[in-house]
Design a protein around this motif. Structure first.
Motif, PDB file in Angstrom:
ATOM      1  N   ILE A   1       0.832  -1.206   0.000  1.00 54.42           N
ATOM      2  CA  ILE A   1       0.000   0.000   0.000  1.00 54.42           C
ATOM      3  C   ILE A   1       0.866   1.256   0.000  1.00 54.42           C
ATOM      4  O   ILE A   1       0.563   2.241  -0.689  1.00 54.42           O
ATOM      5  CB  ILE A   1      -0.956  -0.009   1.213  1.00 54.42           C
ATOM      6  CG1 ILE A   1      -1.971  -1.140   1.077  1.00 54.42           C
ATOM      7  CG2 ILE A   1      -1.671   1.327   1.342  1.00 54.42           C
ATOM      8  CD1 ILE A   1      -2.826  -1.056  -0.181  1.00 54.42           C
ATOM      9  N   ALA A   2       1.964   1.229   0.749  1.00 54.37           N
ATOM     10  CA  ALA A   2       2.868   2.384   0.772  1.00 54.37           C
ATOM     11  C   ALA A   2       3.418   2.678  -0.616  1.00 54.37           C
ATOM     12  O   ALA A   2       3.550   3.835  -1.013  1.00 54.37           O
ATOM     13  CB  ALA A   2       4.009   2.136   1.758  1.00 54.37           C
TER      14      ALA A   2
ATOM     15  N   SER B   1       7.598   9.807  -4.922  1.00 56.92           N
ATOM     16  CA  SER B   1       9.003   9.667  -4.519  1.00 56.92           C
ATOM     17  C   SER B   1       9.643   8.359  -4.930  1.00 56.92           C
ATOM     18  O   SER B   1      10.820   8.129  -4.649  1.00 56.92           O
ATOM     19  CB  SER B   1       9.103   9.790  -2.996  1.00 56.92           C
ATOM     20  OG  SER B   1       8.494   8.663  -2.377  1.00 56.92           O
ATOM     21  N   GLY B   2       8.884   7.477  -5.580  1.00 58.94           N
ATOM     22  CA  GLY B   2       9.422   6.151  -5.845  1.00 58.94           C
ATOM     23  C   GLY B   2       9.367   5.255  -4.628  1.00 58.94           C
ATOM     24  O   GLY B   2       9.965   4.185  -4.606  1.00 58.94           O
ATOM     25  N   THR B   3       8.638   5.694  -3.607  1.00 61.40           N
ATOM     26  CA  THR B   3       8.498   4.971  -2.334  1.00 61.40           C
ATOM     27  C   THR B   3       9.851   4.637  -1.732  1.00 61.40           C
ATOM     28  O   THR B   3      10.175   3.486  -1.477  1.00 61.40           O
ATOM     29  CB  THR B   3       7.658   3.696  -2.487  1.00 61.40           C
ATOM     30  OG1 THR B   3       6.473   3.992  -3.222  1.00 61.40           O
ATOM     31  CG2 THR B   3       7.235   3.164  -1.120  1.00 61.40           C
ATOM     32  N   HIS B   4      10.649   5.655  -1.504  1.00 62.22           N
ATOM     33  CA  HIS B   4      11.895   5.460  -0.768  1.00 62.22           C
ATOM     34  C   HIS B   4      11.538   5.395   0.715  1.00 62.22           C
ATOM     35  O   HIS B   4      11.529   6.405   1.404  1.00 62.22           O
ATOM     36  CB  HIS B   4      12.854   6.618  -1.024  1.00 62.22           C
ATOM     37  CG  HIS B   4      13.531   6.548  -2.351  1.00 62.22           C
ATOM     38  ND1 HIS B   4      14.895   6.447  -2.489  1.00 62.22           N
ATOM     39  CD2 HIS B   4      13.027   6.552  -3.604  1.00 62.22           C
ATOM     40  CE1 HIS B   4      15.216   6.399  -3.776  1.00 62.22           C
ATOM     41  NE2 HIS B   4      14.100   6.466  -4.473  1.00 62.22           N
TER      42      HIS B   4
ATOM     43  N   SER C   1       4.524  -5.019  -9.339  1.00 62.08           N
ATOM     44  CA  SER C   1       5.766  -5.158  -8.586  1.00 62.08           C
ATOM     45  C   SER C   1       5.583  -4.772  -7.123  1.00 62.08           C
ATOM     46  O   SER C   1       6.280  -5.287  -6.243  1.00 62.08           O
ATOM     47  CB  SER C   1       6.870  -4.307  -9.212  1.00 62.08           C
ATOM     48  OG  SER C   1       6.508  -2.937  -9.230  1.00 62.08           O
ATOM     49  N   ALA C   2       4.635  -3.872  -6.846  1.00 60.39           N
ATOM     50  CA  ALA C   2       4.384  -3.464  -5.456  1.00 60.39           C
ATOM     51  C   ALA C   2       3.978  -4.654  -4.598  1.00 60.39           C
ATOM     52  O   ALA C   2       4.428  -4.800  -3.456  1.00 60.39           O
ATOM     53  CB  ALA C   2       3.308  -2.383  -5.414  1.00 60.39           C
ATOM     54  N   LEU C   3       3.137  -5.512  -5.151  1.00 58.85           N
ATOM     55  CA  LEU C   3       2.698  -6.697  -4.402  1.00 58.85           C
ATOM     56  C   LEU C   3       3.850  -7.663  -4.181  1.00 58.85           C
ATOM     57  O   LEU C   3       4.009  -8.221  -3.094  1.00 58.85           O
ATOM     58  CB  LEU C   3       1.555  -7.387  -5.139  1.00 58.85           C
ATOM     59  CG  LEU C   3       1.016  -8.669  -4.497  1.00 58.85           C
ATOM     60  CD1 LEU C   3       0.469  -8.386  -3.097  1.00 58.85           C
ATOM     61  CD2 LEU C   3      -0.066  -9.303  -5.374  1.00 58.85           C
ATOM     62  N   ILE C   4       4.686  -7.844  -5.205  1.00 56.45           N
ATOM     63  CA  ILE C   4       5.802  -8.774  -5.087  1.00 56.45           C
ATOM     64  C   ILE C   4       6.804  -8.289  -4.041  1.00 56.45           C
ATOM     65  O   ILE C   4       7.331  -9.079  -3.252  1.00 56.45           O
ATOM     66  CB  ILE C   4       6.492  -8.961  -6.450  1.00 56.45           C
ATOM     67  CG1 ILE C   4       5.488  -9.475  -7.488  1.00 56.45           C
ATOM     68  CG2 ILE C   4       7.666  -9.918  -6.330  1.00 56.45           C
ATOM     69  CD1 ILE C   4       4.804 -10.767  -7.094  1.00 56.45           C
TER      70      ILE C   4
END
Length: 214
Positions: free
Chosen positions: A5-6, A14-17, A128-131
């Motif tokens: 989720i993040a 931000s590319g979720t850094h 890819s977020a889920l993986i």
């Protein structure tokens, strides 16, 4: 799932850094701007601090009840594991340091593979977020016992700072055995190792990447 989720919430900004170890590895190997490394890392630690504050807001009565029931105190480390990590039984500080290097190397190796533009078998579109979320869960499920699998300096330091301010004191900082530095240094070094392994042993052999080389 919270990691997934993040990524969906902040990825386009931000590319979720969310992890200084990942940010450092991206700066070393993927061209991320070095001038953003410290500001991003500071924001990540602040996020961990605020996350701990939310947990405390929700669970403080339960934490206090648990400590009272078991005759524990915050200063003595009662319920500290809700916020920050520490070695499990039979795990020394130095062994935990090695663990964090290895586990974070696996994490960053996986992230680099999943997000590699030339990797034709990587998850497509936004899956890819889920993986990546499942990768974090797999590391925790298989090795969380060792020292609660920080694999992220901000995930440990931010909540540790909050707990130190909220009454856990020396149980949080410097913590028994002066453990506080391990979840910072171990993941940072592990991220460098994992990213380097991917770049040196995998990326240069990807057919799609090799086709573009002179």
């Amino acid at each position: 799932l919270s990691v997934t989720i993040a990524i969906y919430v902040t990825g386009a900004v931000s590319g979720t850094h969310a992890n200084p170890a990942v940010t450092l590895a991206l700066a070393l190997y993927r061209g991320f701007s070095w001038r953003k490394v410290l500001p991003y890392s500071a924001a990540q630690v602040a996020g961990g601090f605020l996350g701990a504050a939310v947990v405390y807001l929700l669970y403080s009565p339960v934490i206090d009840h648990f400590n009272d029931l078991h005759h524990l105190t915050r200063a003595g480390g009662g319920a500290a594991g809700v916020f920050f990590t520490h070695p499990g039984l039979a795990i020394s500080v130095m062994h935990a340091f090695v663990d964090e290097i290895v586990l974070t190397a696996i994490l960053v190796l996986g992230i680099f593979a999943v997000t590699e533009e030339f990797n034709t078998v990587a998850p497509q579109a936004n899956s890819s977020a889920l993986i990546i979320g499942l990768l974090v869960a797999a590391i925790g499920a298989s090795a969380g016992y060792l020292e609660a699998w920080a694999i992220n300096p901000a995930r440990d330091l931010g909540p540790r700072l909050f707990a130190w301010m909220a009454g856990w004191g020396e149980a949080a900082l410097p913590s028994p055995g002066s453990y506080w530095w391990v979840p910072i240094a171990g993941p940072l070094l592990g991220g460098v190792v994992g990213g380097g392994l991917y770049q040196g042993l995998i990326r240069q052999f990807l057919p799609a990447w090799r086709k573009l080389q002179p």
